[in-house]
Motif scaffolding. Structure first.
Motif, PDB file in Angstrom:
ATOM      1  N   ILE A  24       0.730  -1.156   0.000  1.00 24.99           N
ATOM      2  CA  ILE A  24       0.094  -0.038   0.039  1.00 24.99           C
ATOM      3  C   ILE A  24       0.762   1.208  -0.020  1.00 24.99           C
ATOM      4  CG2 ILE A  24      -2.047  -1.126   1.146  1.00 24.99           C
ATOM      5  CD1 ILE A  24      -0.904  -0.040   3.735  1.00 24.99           C
TER       6      ILE A  24
ATOM      7  N   ARG B  87      -1.750   3.835  -0.908  1.00 21.07           N
ATOM      8  CA  ARG B  87      -2.648   3.679  -2.007  1.00 21.07           C
ATOM      9  C   ARG B  87      -2.979   2.209  -2.255  1.00 21.07           C
ATOM     10  NH1 ARG B  87      -2.729   8.084  -1.296  1.00 21.07           N
ATOM     11  NH2 ARG B  87      -1.767   9.899  -2.401  1.00 21.07           N
ATOM     12  N   PRO B  88      -4.267   2.087  -1.911  1.00 18.31           N
ATOM     13  CA  PRO B  88      -4.918   0.838  -2.243  1.00 18.31           C
ATOM     14  C   PRO B  88      -4.956   0.129  -3.464  1.00 18.31           C
ATOM     15  CG  PRO B  88      -6.558   2.228  -1.991  1.00 18.31           C
ATOM     16  CD  PRO B  88      -5.514   3.196  -1.520  1.00 18.31           C
TER      17      PRO B  88
ATOM     18  N   GLY C 118      -6.989  -2.853   0.265  1.00 15.50           N
ATOM     19  CA  GLY C 118      -7.491  -1.487   0.869  1.00 15.50           C
ATOM     20  C   GLY C 118      -7.496  -1.563   2.408  1.00 15.50           C
TER      21      GLY C 118
ATOM     22  N   SER D 219      -6.877  -3.309  -5.628  1.00 16.01           N
ATOM     23  CA  SER D 219      -8.317  -3.679  -5.579  1.00 16.01           C
ATOM     24  C   SER D 219      -8.597  -4.390  -4.337  1.00 16.01           C
ATOM     25  CB  SER D 219      -8.678  -4.452  -6.772  1.00 16.01           C
ATOM     26  OG  SER D 219      -7.786  -5.727  -6.889  1.00 16.01           O
TER      27      SER D 219
END
Lengths: 167, 332, 777
Positions: free
Chosen positions: B150, B301-302, B307, B304
């Motif tokens: 992430i 930043r996630p 997150g 798909s």
């Protein structure tokens, strides 16, 4: 160049690719040590090297020159089951029997680690003497998968064995 | 596994000479990662130089720290009394990793250099991977990426570093001692592993022929007040989804000093510099911890599927700091 | 499914249809089990005690030789290359480097593989057991991502593996369906399970649902699962002329021998399959491509072959449980009585197999309701043929149904156990047949008391201990009593009172050999030490598949028949000088090492005496079991009540199972020790299914992305609490020994019990398995 298996010397393989596991199973006709994944992910191939439990599938045999390896075949003495082997039978610590040799070798190595004071992930106090509670046993044996679901019997057998050894 | 030559090194100089003698040689420690990668044909060295018999000593340094030989087995390091008492986060990180059998085999040097668990990286036959095959593409970015990065990922690579031990070493300001043909040098542990950028094939800044010979832990007055928390998909024997290594020094209700690192979130063990900066001098309260976590994770930043790691990392940071602050900190 | 298959299925359906109309009406006495097995009355023998596994000492010494451990001279080792596309053709194939690699004996591809018939699909004949009916390596077509495209034989496994990595395959991909949504968009078909449509309609359930005073209507999803027996599939294979010897690890020796014989165009008795030890099966140890390819390569190379699949190989060419998407809708009166029970949905299959994960099976006899609408639809995908996995249907079906009942209980404000008991049926709700033995309510009550159900938090999310939220959940477990046709047993009785029992059955850890010896000892009136059980060999008469939890019943019925034949034979031998003279087999039983008149113990003679007088060293009898008509005459099932205490970490979402209790109603328990292990084993697999298990199938290309025990998570020791197991121990009067098979019921209901406990702990309802922490943050 030799490796001592259950007290007897054996030649190291010419092909350095040969894992300790394949050396045992394919060359030395000691198939008691099991191949479950060949990926270091199941523990079925656990053997003792100088008393420490290791995964023979990830061990290149050539790395173990001169070392003493104990396999499941080396535990019973004079035909009598090792007390832990007997405890596995009594507590039904297996079903299909495939992960069993690894579980047993692992448990013996675990007992030695605990005696040396090696803590585990679930030890609350890293400096205290090791007390092999059920939670400790379960954590320390977690490197040995069992798919039949004999976990309770395995931990029962190891508990009984540890109690008797300590007593 | 491709055929290879095997040689055992007598000492570090011998090892470096052997590995730089030509071809595609690799150092072999306990084999727990390299043998697996070779069997999966991810790694195809034509010779192995066995360094597992080199220094396996742990010694006190003049400055009150510890010097750990690269061939020290993971179990030995985790079980060493000085580590257990002075650097519990390191003991706990190691004990949280892999299984006892693997810890008995794996060396400190090998653990530092273990490679990602990205399943597309492992799938040599059927998947594209820039780390394994530069320029091939990345099947993970739009595939199963629940375990992926992430922070600081690149369009080329979203892999994570899987080591637990490295998270603790990152938090502890460890130094890596390197031996190469050119001589000896040291690298700050936090500078060792790379962000993937456009060249994800390189996990670290090490050059061919560089051998890790030792890791040095500096003295840290409050490192006894430290821990490691690992969050994973089963109770044991699984890689971290998120992990937190932290040491905390709280006095008079304020954070005097802190070391904080995260695992499972990036291509490298993630030293939480921003969170540390936010925490120093702040009141030892849950609000401070949340603010610090937010500062660290602001750039997350996630993908798909991953997150959840942002919230999980935030919560785990707060829980670990709260636990370490104990009665000196305000109740969360 | 092809037209031919459909026709076969229809024909079988007609026969079954006729039988199913007549058998229910027949008098009990005409039906096997109509008269209770006399062993049910034996209360002080071995049955119902704790007997350690007879094969235990062998297994703990590592001395049991599994299929990949059979020594053969001149052995070669096999490695496979798997396709990397889901559908298309092999465009280029370069094997030159592999052929030149050290140690290589043979490289086999579709170009040089021998001609072989396609495997006969499971269930299409009495012995057909192909998991798929695709021809094996006969042409260049690719049907799934992972299909074997080449096989290498070499002198060592390392050499074979390396050479396999040198084979370069290029593909011409063709359009494929690898996403479930795309498959659904292409259309659904009603699933056929052993020729019968998976559909039951009673009344108008949708209308009843619409006007029900209380209702819930939910969708539940379960992912693909892999069996993951710790022993990977393996076979050691040798030809002797036109005779094939297969040392295998299989749940179906006889069927496999017959099906393999057909594939190679030889007679059934030219194939012998031996499988004394199976390192875990769970439905996966059947006939897959590797045995066929291994046998083909052995024939081409003229040398014996060991083909031991890598762990990745198991994932690529052995099917698992398919994914399901299930709707459960329940309509209820304010008192909880069900007015509508709807359970339908969709599963994925391939065009080449016939296993539509039948998730409604457990629902069919679970509860009373005014109206039912049950169905399973299938869609086809280009993937590895899915197959049976422990409690196929019930394991995932009970997750949906028993979660939904919990949701309805919440909605109604009724205790979930009370709601279930309120809807307890008095006869089979769909067939109207009487239950042979159903004591589920007793299991609920005993379980609730033992578990301490009354301490369940009344409000979800209300109990917290430190970071941990605590909740209780429960669910019903159910699995049918099955007994498949074709079982036989051979008994060899010696003059000195030893008996050899031979059954073509399997031991993969269920304790079958031990219970078979126990039961035979009691039935023959001999000490267990004098009983030897031989099994796991296709040359033994009869067919007994280790599936459907039916081995115990099948063996039991076969031994009943063989024992009756033995008594008849002994009476013949006994002749007119025996105290038994003139008695018929029905008047005589076995006791204390001999035959005794059932109602007059003074008329008896020992086996030794009978055989001695007849100057015989042995008597051998073999007999087929009675046809299993009891399953059409009664509604026969096992039941259980599952209780779970789950702890969910409020910080991380991690779930830990603190306690689990299974309270079972599964007939009489034969061996308490191995039975407890069977139940626990099922429950633990259920915990894995609930919390962590998923085969990651990349929907872009149909590739399985976690073909590894490191990335497919099974429960480890630290995940497994002490599991409490109790049972009603009420004998089913209509089954051999009063027993039911118990290998599969343990997994049923578990995932729902966990999900319900997680809901009770957190207030969060997870309807997509597995319940990983990200779903609870």
């Amino acid at each position: 160049m030799s490796i001592i298996i259950n007290g007897s010397p054996a030649a190291l393989p010419a092909d350095p690719r040969t894992s300790l596991l394949d050396l045992l199973r394919d060359t030395l006709s000691l198939p008691g040590t099991k191949k479950g994944c060949n990926q270091g992910a199941c523990g079925a191939c656990t053997v003792l090297v100088d008393g420490d439990r290791i995964l023979s599938c990830l061990a290149l045999a050539v790395q173990y020159d001169g070392r003493h390896v104990t396999t499941i075949e080396g535990l019973a003495e004079d035909g009598a089951l090792h007390p832990l082997q007997q405890a596995f039978v009594v507590h039904d610590g297996f079903q299909c029997g495939y992960c069993t040799p690894g579980q047993i070798c692992s448990a013996i190595g675990m007992a030695a680690e605990a005696k040396r004071g090696i803590p585990s992930h679930v030890s609350e106090d890293l400096s205290a003497d090791v007390v092999l509670t059920r939670a400790e046993l379960q954590e320390r044996m977690s490197g040995n998968l069992c798919r039949c679901g004999a976990h309770n019997g395995i931990i029962d057998a190891i508990s009984e064995y540890n109690t008797e050894v300590a007593a | 596994m491709n055929p290879f030559r095997y040689a055992r090194a007598d000492d570090a100089a011998d090892a470096v000479a052997l590995v730089t003698a030509g071809g595609t040689a690799a150092f072999l420690g306990g084999g727990t990662n390299l043998v697996d990668l070779m069997r999966e044909t991810v790694a195809r060295p034509d010779s192995l130089v066995d360094v597992s018999g080199l220094s396996d000593e742990i010694t006190e340094t003049d400055t009150g720290g510890l010097l750990i030989g690269a061939a020290v087995r993971n179990t030995a390091l985790a079980g060493h009394l000085a580590v257990r008492t002075r650097y519990p986060l390191l003991s706990r990180a190691i004990l949280g990793g892999a299984s006892a059998q693997i810890r008995n085999m794996a060396t400190v040097g090998g653990n530092i250099l273990q490679r990602t668990r990205c399943t597309y990286f492992y799938d040599t036959a059927g998947s594209r991977c820039n780390k394994r095959d530069p320029g091939a593409g990345c099947d993970a970015i739009d595939g199963f990426n629940r375990i992926h990065a992430i922070l600081d990922a690149s369009p080329e690579c979203v892999a994570t570093n899987p080591s637990d031990m490295c998270v603790a070493l990152a938090a502890l300001d460890a130094t890596v001692h390197i031996r190469s043909l050119g001589g000896a040098r040291t690298i700050a542990f936090t500078d060792l592993h790379r962000t993937p950028g456009e060249t994800p094939e390189y996990d670290t800044v090490l050059e061919p022929g560089d051998l890790i010979v030792a890791v040095e832990l500096p003295a840290l007055p409050f490192s006894a007040q430290s821990t490691y928390r690992k969050v994973r998909d089963r109770a044991s024997y699984a890689f971290a989804l998120v992990s937190v290594a932290a040491a905390l020094d709280v006095q008079d209700g304020r954070v005097r000093d802190v070391r904080l690192a995260l695992g499972g979130v990036a291509h490298r063990p993630w030293r939480a510099w921003k969170a540390e900066a936010a925490l120093r001098g702040a009141p030892a309260t849950a609000q401070s911890y949340r603010d610090a976590a937010d500062a660290e994770l602001a750039d997350a930043r996630p993908l798909s599927d991953n997150g959840f790691k942002i919230e999980l990392a935030r919560r785990t940071i707060v829980a670990v700091l709260t636990e370490l602050a104990g009665p000196d900190g305000e109740a969360a | 499914m092809s037209i031919v298959d459909t026709a076969k299925s229809a024909a079988q359906g007609v026969v079954q249809g006729v039988m199913s109309k007549l058998v229910p009406l027949a008098p009990d006495s005409w039906i096997p089990g109509g008269t209770p097995d006399p062993l049910i009355r034996h209360q002080h023998g071995l049955i119902g005690t704790e007997v350690s596994r007879l094969d235990g000492p062998l297994k703990v010494r590592g001395a049991a030789r599994f299929a990949a451990e059979v020594p053969l001279d001149n052995l070669t080792y096999a490695a496979l290359v798997f396709s990397t596309i889901a559908r298309g053709r092999i465009a280029t194939l370069d094997t030159t480097a592999a052929e030149a690699a050290p140690g290589v004996v043979l490289v086999m591809t579709h170009r040089n593989a021998p001609q072989m018939n396609a495997p006969a699909l499971f269930g299409t004949s009495a012995t057909a057991c192909g998991a798929s009916n695709l021809p094996v390596m006969q042409d260049d077509s690719i049907h799934w991502n992972g299909q074997p495209v080449a096989l290498v034989l070499a002198e060592t496994q390392d050499q074979a593996d390396h050479a396999a990595s040198l084979i370069a395959v290029g593909y011409a991909a063709e359009p494929s369906v690898t996403a479930f949504a795309d498959a659904k968009a292409k259309g659904k078909e009603r699933g056929l399970f052993f020729g019968q449509p998976l559909e039951n309609i009673v009344g108008d359930a949708e209308a009843a649902l619409a006007k029900a005073p209380h209702s819930i209507d939910r969708t539940y999803r379960t992912p693909r699962h892999a069996h993951n027996a710790i022993e990977p599939h393996a076979a050691t294979i040798a030809w002797d002329g036109d005779t094939l010897l297969l040392h295998d690890t299989t749940q179906m020796v006889s069927s496999e021998a017959a099906t393999v014989a057909d594939i190679f165009g030889i007679a059934a008795d030219q194939v012998r399959v031996i499988s004394p030890y199976v390192g875990g099966g769970f439905g996966a140890k059947g006939l897959w491509d590797h045995q066929i390819l291994g046998a083909a390569a052995a024939r081409v190379a003229g040398r014996p072959v060991r083909i031991a699949l890598s762990r990745e190989g198991v994932y690529r060419i052995v099917g698992g449980r398919t994914l399901t998407e299930q709707r459960v809708a329940l309509g209820a009166e304010p008192d909880g009585r069900f007015t509508a029970l709807i359970h339908d949905g969709t599963v994925a299959m391939t065009p080449h197999n016939n296993m539509p994960e039948p998730f409604i099976l457990g629902t069919r006899s679970g509860y009373a309701a005014d109206s039912f609408k049950l169905s399973v639809d299938t869609v086809t995908m280009n993937m590895m043929a899915n197959t049976f996995m422990r409690a196929p249907g019930e394991s995932v079906g009970t997750f949906a149904l028993e979660s939904a009942i919990d949701e309805l209980a919440d909605e109604l404000g009724i205790d979930p156990i009370a709601l279930r008991i309120r809807n307890e049926p008095t006869k089979d709700p769909l067939s109207g047949l009487p239950f042979s033995s159903r004591h589920l309510v007793a299991a609920w009550r005993a379980g609730a008391e033992r578990f301490g159900w009354d301490a369940r938090p009344a409000v979800p999310g209300s109990r917290r201990e430190g970071e941990w939220l605590v909740g209780f959940g429960c669910a019903a477990a159910t699995y049918p009593y099955y007994r498949m046709p074709g079982a036989a047993a051979r008994i060899t009785l010696t003059r000195d009172g030893e008996a050899l029992i031979e059954v073509a059955a399997h031991e993969m850890g269920m304790g079958t050999t031990t219970t078979t010896a126990m039961v035979a000892a009691e039935r023959l009136g001999l000490p267990i030490e004098r009983i030897t059980v031989r099994y796991g060999d296709s040359i033994i008469p009869g067919t007994i598949m280790a599936g459907g939890s039916q081995q115990t019943a099948a063996i039991g019925a076969a031994v009943i028949a063989a024992h009756r034949a033995l008594v008849a034979e002994l009476l013949k031998l006994a002749g007119n000088d025996s105290p038994l003279a003139g008695l018929s087999p029905d008047e005589v039983g076995s006791e204390d090492g001999g035959l005794t008149r059932i109602d007059d113990a003074t008329r008896r003679e020992s086996y030794a005496s009978i055989l001695g007088r007849a100057q015989r060293d042995t008597v051998v009898v073999a007999e087929q079991a009675s046809p299993p008509l009891e399953q059409m005459h009664w509604s026969m099932h096992s039941y259980g009540a599952m209780f779970c205490e789950a702890r969910v970490n409020a910080v991380t979402g991690e779930t830990r199972i603190a306690r689990f209790l299974g309270s079972f109603d599964t007939g009489r328990i034969l061996n308490h020790k191995t039975a407890r292990s069977q139940f626990r084993g099922g429950i633990i697999m259920g915990l894995g299914m609930a919390l962590m298990e998923e085969t990651q199938f990349d929907e872009r290309n149909g590739r399985i992305m976690n073909p590894s025990l490191a990335e497919y998570h099974l429960p480890v020791h630290a995940d497994v609490p002490d599991i409490d197991v109790i049972w009603t121990d009420i004998a089913d009067p209509h089954t051999p020994m009063g027993a039911h098979g118990i290998g599969e019921i343990g997994i049923t209901g578990v995932a729902a019990a966990v999900a319900n406990a997680v809901h009770n702990a957190t207030g969060r309802r997870v309807r997509d398995l597995p319940i990983t922490l990200d779903k609870l943050l």
